[in-house]
Design a protein around this motif. Structure first.
Motif, PDB file in Angstrom:
ATOM      1  N   ALA A 112      45.997 -57.723   6.400  1.00 20.67           N
ATOM      2  CA  ALA A 112      44.858 -57.531   7.042  1.00 20.67           C
ATOM      3  C   ALA A 112      43.712 -58.796   7.827  1.00 20.67           C
ATOM      4  O   ALA A 112      43.838 -58.911   8.847  1.00 20.67           O
ATOM      5  N   ILE A 113      44.050 -59.604   6.447  1.00 22.11           N
ATOM      6  CA  ILE A 113      44.055 -60.855   6.989  1.00 22.11           C
ATOM      7  C   ILE A 113      44.136 -61.826   7.276  1.00 22.11           C
ATOM      8  O   ILE A 113      44.816 -62.565   8.767  1.00 22.11           O
ATOM      9  N   THR A 114      45.739 -61.884   6.554  1.00 26.85           N
ATOM     10  CA  THR A 114      46.811 -63.085   7.228  1.00 26.85           C
ATOM     11  C   THR A 114      48.124 -62.766   8.484  1.00 26.85           C
ATOM     12  O   THR A 114      48.030 -63.189   9.569  1.00 26.85           O
ATOM     13  N   SER A 115      47.357 -61.658   8.839  1.00 31.12           N
ATOM     14  CA  SER A 115      48.118 -60.943  10.270  1.00 31.12           C
ATOM     15  C   SER A 115      47.496 -61.520  11.822  1.00 31.12           C
ATOM     16  O   SER A 115      47.718 -61.873  12.813  1.00 31.12           O
ATOM     17  N   LYS A 116      45.991 -61.895  10.929  1.00 32.04           N
ATOM     18  CA  LYS A 116      45.361 -62.687  11.863  1.00 32.04           C
ATOM     19  C   LYS A 116      45.544 -64.052  11.885  1.00 32.04           C
ATOM     20  O   LYS A 116      44.420 -64.353  13.165  1.00 32.04           O
ATOM     21  N   GLN A 117      45.420 -64.262  10.569  1.00 32.58           N
ATOM     22  CA  GLN A 117      45.687 -65.772  10.612  1.00 32.58           C
ATOM     23  C   GLN A 117      46.625 -66.788  11.605  1.00 32.58           C
ATOM     24  O   GLN A 117      47.061 -67.552  11.395  1.00 32.58           O
ATOM     25  N   ILE A 118      48.350 -66.010  11.304  1.00 32.33           N
ATOM     26  CA  ILE A 118      48.991 -66.529  10.847  1.00 32.33           C
ATOM     27  C   ILE A 118      50.147 -65.846  12.373  1.00 32.33           C
ATOM     28  O   ILE A 118      49.991 -64.803  12.099  1.00 32.33           O
ATOM     29  N   ARG A 119      49.726 -66.719  13.040  1.00 27.82           N
ATOM     30  CA  ARG A 119      50.577 -66.038  14.299  1.00 27.82           C
ATOM     31  C   ARG A 119      52.254 -65.440  14.161  1.00 27.82           C
ATOM     32  O   ARG A 119      52.812 -66.381  13.382  1.00 27.82           O
ATOM     33  N   SER A 120      52.679 -64.572  14.931  1.00 27.64           N
ATOM     34  CA  SER A 120      53.564 -63.681  14.337  1.00 27.64           C
ATOM     35  C   SER A 120      54.925 -64.995  14.804  1.00 27.64           C
ATOM     36  O   SER A 120      56.093 -64.641  13.934  1.00 27.64           O
ATOM     37  N   ASP A 121      54.620 -65.404  15.598  1.00 31.21           N
ATOM     38  CA  ASP A 121      56.343 -66.411  15.754  1.00 31.21           C
ATOM     39  C   ASP A 121      55.707 -67.880  15.224  1.00 31.21           C
ATOM     40  O   ASP A 121      56.928 -68.399  15.899  1.00 31.21           O
ATOM     41  N   THR A 122      54.903 -68.399  14.544  1.00 29.64           N
ATOM     42  CA  THR A 122      55.159 -69.484  13.580  1.00 29.64           C
ATOM     43  C   THR A 122      55.649 -69.763  13.346  1.00 29.64           C
ATOM     44  O   THR A 122      56.433 -71.043  13.120  1.00 29.64           O
ATOM     45  N   LEU A 123      56.167 -69.351  12.203  1.00 24.97           N
ATOM     46  CA  LEU A 123      56.966 -69.320  11.303  1.00 24.97           C
ATOM     47  C   LEU A 123      58.958 -69.568  12.284  1.00 24.97           C
ATOM     48  O   LEU A 123      59.909 -70.112  11.739  1.00 24.97           O
TER      49      LEU A 123
END
Length: 341
Positions: free
Chosen positions: A320-331
């Motif tokens: 719920a937090i990291t989905s807002k902090q780390i974009r889905s295409d980051t890695l």
């Protein structure tokens, strides 16, 4: 009981001690208890830590934190990224400064600052004959403004007893160009690059390895310098880095788009917008490659970024937090950097 010595003031609340701030956080839904978390709050500060990290990029994007530990883990992730990137921002600043300096001396065939003012800076008369009158006036104004800025930098350095500036002005009333470059900050270097003659800008861009077919006015380098400068300044002042809020350069939207298109084409990585830390990482890696940094060192940088990010997501254990902090295409973008290298 020993009196508290750490005090804070908020316009919306009374002056509070660290204990009072902990209670204030608990009253607002943040679980914070114990001596360890009290020490962390005291050391890092209510405003710097909680106020700074409770949202993503802008204050309207509040993160659903319910315990202090995850706020502090976000801060640790941010610090880890700063430690990882700091050495390379310093490297880029030094490398750009030296390439621009050497190219300039070769271009004007002199190391005298007065020759630099006369022969390296763009002005109305140095523009093509078909340039509009406003363009010529703007160029001349920029040249005069840049000379005034540089002279003020020299004056300030002389008054503060900078040994290089003081020695040369006391001996010959003129500082060599390399002495001037020694006192320039990264942002100063970007501004200086903007004011150089077109042929000199082209020479510098070619020396670095930028393709002038995609940059006929040789303006991309200055934009890239300002982007890296924003990162370097955020690291130096311990501002938030991981969410890209540090990026301040909004000048020349058309140029920004050209720089994005160029980098996407060169790296085969799509979706770059220069608003996220991973996009700045792509730029850093591309520039390091152009400057001849060993591939293993650049890959180590990228792999460390991937590892830090994966560890952060695992430690948080809160989508719920990291989905807002780390974009889905980051890695996936980070892995594409490795493929590009």
């Amino acid at each position: 009981m020993k009196a508290e010595v750490c005090w804070y003031f908020d316009i919306n609340m009374a002056i509070k001690t660290t204990n009072g701030l902990m209670k204030h956080l608990r009253d607002h839904g943040i679980d914070i208890n114990g001596s360890t978390e009290k020490r962390q709050l005291r050391n890092l500060g209510y405003y710097h830590l909680y106020k700074g990290y409770r949202f993503y990029r802008v204050s309207a994007n509040r993160l659903p934190f319910t315990d202090f530990e995850k706020i502090h883990r976000t801060y640790e992730y941010d610090i880890e990224l700063k430690n990882l990137l700091y050495r390379w921002t310093i490297f880029l600043e030094t490398a750009f400064k030296n390439v621009i300096l050497q190219s300039t001396i070769e271009f004007i065939k002199s190391d005298k600052i007065r020759d630099f003012y006369d022969n390296a800076l763009e002005s109305g008369p140095t523009l093509p004959a078909n340039a509009k009158q406003k363009e010529k006036k703007d160029a001349t104004s920029s040249k005069l403004g840049e000379i005034r800025f540089l002279q003020n930098k020299i004056l300030e350095s002389y008054n503060h007893k900078n040994p290089i500036i003081q020695h040369h002005y006391d001996q010959s009333d003129q500082v060599p160009i390399w002495g001037l470059f020694e006192i320039l900050m990264f942002g100063d270097l970007g501004q200086l690059t903007r004011c150089l003659k077109l042929d000199l800008r082209k020479k510098i861009s070619q020396e670095i390895g930028l393709n002038l077919q995609n940059d006929k006015e040789a303006r991309m380098l200055e934009h890239y310098i300002f982007l890296i400068k924003d990162l370097r300044n955020a690291i130096a002042h311990d501002n938030v880095v991981y969410d890209g809020r540090f990026i301040q350069n909004t000048k020349a939207k058309g140029l920004r788009n050209d720089c994005i298109t160029y980098l996407e084409n060169k790296t085969s990585i799509k979706g770059i917008n220069f608003n996220t830390i991973e996009d700045i990482l792509i730029l850093v890696c591309y520039l390091l490659k152009l400057l001849g940094v060993q591939k293993r060192q650049i890959k180590s940088l990228v792999n460390s970024y991937i590892s830090l990010t994966k560890d952060f997501i695992a430690d948080m254990n809160d989508p719920a937090i990291t989905s807002k902090q780390i974009r889905s295409d980051t890695l996936s973008k980070a892995n594409k950097i490795l493929a590009f290298l």
